[in-house]
Each structure stands twice: as structure tokens, then as C-alpha cells.
Design a protein around this motif. Structure first.
Motif, PDB file in Angstrom:
ATOM      1  N   ASN A  64      16.930   1.240 -14.725  1.00 13.93           N
ATOM      2  CA  ASN A  64      16.342   0.635 -15.911  1.00 13.93           C
ATOM      3  C   ASN A  64      15.983   1.709 -16.930  1.00 13.93           C
ATOM      4  O   ASN A  64      15.177   2.592 -16.648  1.00 13.93           O
ATOM      5  CB  ASN A  64      15.090  -0.149 -15.490  1.00 13.93           C
ATOM      6  N   TRP A  66      14.103   2.482 -20.334  1.00 13.47           N
ATOM      7  CA  TRP A  66      12.978   1.827 -20.986  1.00 13.47           C
ATOM      8  C   TRP A  66      12.186   2.832 -21.813  1.00 13.47           C
ATOM      9  O   TRP A  66      12.495   4.019 -21.807  1.00 13.47           O
ATOM     10  CB  TRP A  66      12.083   1.164 -19.948  1.00 13.47           C
ATOM     11  N   CYS A  70       8.308   0.039 -26.273  1.00 12.93           N
ATOM     12  CA  CYS A  70       9.248  -1.087 -26.300  1.00 12.93           C
ATOM     13  C   CYS A  70       8.567  -2.345 -25.749  1.00 12.93           C
ATOM     14  O   CYS A  70       8.300  -2.443 -24.551  1.00 12.93           O
ATOM     15  CB  CYS A  70      10.466  -0.707 -25.458  1.00 12.93           C
ATOM     16  N   CYS A  73      10.333  -4.106 -22.914  1.00  6.29           N
ATOM     17  CA  CYS A  73      10.194  -3.332 -21.678  1.00  6.29           C
ATOM     18  C   CYS A  73       8.885  -3.674 -20.984  1.00  6.29           C
ATOM     19  O   CYS A  73       8.835  -3.840 -19.766  1.00  6.29           O
ATOM     20  CB  CYS A  73      10.250  -1.833 -21.976  1.00  6.29           C
ATOM     21  N   LEU A  77       8.244  -5.535 -17.176  1.00  8.52           N
ATOM     22  CA  LEU A  77       7.670  -4.645 -16.169  1.00  8.52           C
ATOM     23  C   LEU A  77       7.045  -5.376 -14.979  1.00  8.52           C
ATOM     24  O   LEU A  77       7.336  -5.023 -13.830  1.00  8.52           O
ATOM     25  CB  LEU A  77       6.665  -3.690 -16.816  1.00  8.52           C
ATOM     26  N   ALA A  94      13.356   3.696 -12.848  1.00  7.21           N
ATOM     27  CA  ALA A  94      13.011   3.460 -14.244  1.00  7.21           C
ATOM     28  C   ALA A  94      13.051   4.796 -14.984  1.00  7.21           C
ATOM     29  O   ALA A  94      12.266   5.696 -14.679  1.00  7.21           O
ATOM     30  CB  ALA A  94      11.631   2.820 -14.341  1.00  7.21           C
ATOM     31  N   SER A  96      12.522   6.580 -18.443  1.00  8.13           N
ATOM     32  CA  SER A  96      11.928   6.438 -19.766  1.00  8.13           C
ATOM     33  C   SER A  96      12.605   7.380 -20.753  1.00  8.13           C
ATOM     34  O   SER A  96      12.857   8.541 -20.441  1.00  8.13           O
ATOM     35  CB  SER A  96      10.436   6.763 -19.701  1.00  8.13           C
ATOM     36  N   VAL A 134      16.777  -0.063 -25.660  1.00 12.24           N
ATOM     37  CA  VAL A 134      16.027  -0.377 -24.447  1.00 12.24           C
ATOM     38  C   VAL A 134      15.393  -1.747 -24.599  1.00 12.24           C
ATOM     39  O   VAL A 134      15.147  -2.187 -25.725  1.00 12.24           O
ATOM     40  CB  VAL A 134      14.933   0.696 -24.171  1.00 12.24           C
ATOM     41  N   PRO A 135      15.206  -2.456 -23.504  1.00 13.77           N
ATOM     42  CA  PRO A 135      15.630  -2.086 -22.160  1.00 13.77           C
ATOM     43  C   PRO A 135      17.107  -2.425 -21.910  1.00 13.77           C
ATOM     44  O   PRO A 135      17.610  -3.425 -22.410  1.00 13.77           O
ATOM     45  CB  PRO A 135      14.735  -2.957 -21.271  1.00 13.77           C
ATOM     46  N   THR A 137      19.652  -2.207 -18.347  1.00 15.51           N
ATOM     47  CA  THR A 137      19.556  -1.985 -16.909  1.00 15.51           C
ATOM     48  C   THR A 137      20.933  -2.118 -16.273  1.00 15.51           C
ATOM     49  O   THR A 137      21.690  -3.037 -16.597  1.00 15.51           O
ATOM     50  CB  THR A 137      18.586  -3.010 -16.277  1.00 15.51           C
ATOM     51  N   SER A 153      15.155  -7.741 -22.004  1.00 17.20           N
ATOM     52  CA  SER A 153      14.170  -8.075 -20.993  1.00 17.20           C
ATOM     53  C   SER A 153      14.704  -9.158 -20.058  1.00 17.20           C
ATOM     54  O   SER A 153      15.326 -10.114 -20.500  1.00 17.20           O
ATOM     55  CB  SER A 153      12.892  -8.553 -21.688  1.00 17.20           C
TER      56      SER A 153
END
Length: 168
Positions: A64, A66, A70, A73, A77, A94, A96, A134-135, A137, A153
Motif C-alpha cells: 500500500n 500512502w 491523504c 488513505c 487505514l 504500507a 509512505s 495515493v492510495p 495498492t 480507498s
């Protein structure tokens, strides 16, 4: 000379990014090019830890990208953390893209982030995947092959996503 001009450095990075995206095609649609291809390996050092994607071979990885700033994001979470608890055989990683290390550390504490998270800043692990927003994945299977890409998301506890991850 570029080191004295941060704007020039960012412009060069932006030009390189544009060239990369033009050469690799658009990967933001329903069927991005990366699916069924080997995930690009990367190493991220953020001062607190070092993470190598290849170290997670043998596990399904939910990778992910992120950022703390964001809103989508932040929205996803809780479900991402819940999915990690419900499916311990899946490793959430994750990454960042935050440049501000202190804001990143404060975010992890404030929101009690229990995921394996590492700050890459503008080093470009996300760019190896053609990911610029972002995000985003990627689901990487046990052999290191990208099986799916999610844009935006998600509800990571949805029956569809949990079923997909459980079958890998």
C-alpha cells in the motif's frame, strides 16, 4: 549545480517520471500492465528500519502506497489494519511517500498504526510500480507476481477482497 536548486531537482524528477510513464503506458485503468508481472523489487531505508520487498517472498503482500496528508488513505487505514489482523498469512506493507519524517512518525503514534510501515519519501519505490497517486495498492503473490492493483480507498474487510486474498 542541481543540488543548490531544489526546484530544478524536482523538475528533473518530474521529467523523468513523465518519461517513465510515457514509456510504460498508463497503469491506472481496470487492467494495468503490471498484473501478472514480477513485482519490481525495492529497498527502503527510513532511519528506523530497512524493508526489502523480496524478503517477503513466500507470503502474500498487500503493498500500500500512502501518505499522512491523504484523506482517502486515512479513510482506508482502519479496514487495512483489521484485514491484517483477520488474515495474518497476508503481510501488509504500507509505504509512505511523506517527505516529512516527523509528521510521519507523529501520524503513526496518533493513529496507533499497527501495520508494517516504512517512509520512503521521494526516493521512488512507488515510481517503480508506476504509482503516482495515493492510495494505490498492489497485491503480490507468494512468488512475487503482481495479481491485482487497487486505486483509491478500499474496504479491505469486504468479502470480495478477503476471499481474493485468502485464495492466493
Amino acid at each position: 549545480m542541481l543540488s543548490t536548486f531544489p526546484i530544478a531537482r524536482r523538475s528533473v524528477k518530474l521529467l523523468l517520471l513523465c518519461a517513465l510513464l510515457t514509456a510504460s503506458g498508463c497503469n491506472r485503468g481496470d487492467h494495468p500492465q503490471q498484473v501478472s508481472r514480477q513485482a519490481p523489487d525495492f529497498v527502503v531505508h527510513d532511519g528506523a528500519r530497512t524493508v526489502r520487498l523480496r524478503d517477503y517472498r513466500g507470503k502474500v503482500v498487500v503493498l500500500n502506497f500512502w501518505a499522512t496528508w491523504c484523506a482517502p488513505c486515512l479513510d482506508e487505514l482502519p479496514s487495512l489494519q483489521q484485514m491484517q489482523q483477520q488474515l495474518p498469512q497476508v503481510q501488509v506493507l504500507a509505504v509512505s511517500i511523506d517527505d516529512d519524517a516527523e509528521a510521519y512518525r507523529n501520524f503513526l503514534k496518533q493513529y496507533e498504526v499497527k501495520l508494517l510501515s516504512v517512509r520512503d519519501g521521494s526516493e521512488g519505490a512507488n515510481l517503480r510500480f508506476g504509482s503516482v497517486k495515493v492510495p494505490e495498492t498492489y497485491v503480490v503473490d507468494r512468488k512475487g507476481v503482481i495479481r491485482r492493483k487497487f486505486i483509491g480507498s478500499q474496504d479491505w474487510t469486504s468479502p470480495e477482497i478477503e476471499s481474493f486474498l485468502s485464495k492466493l
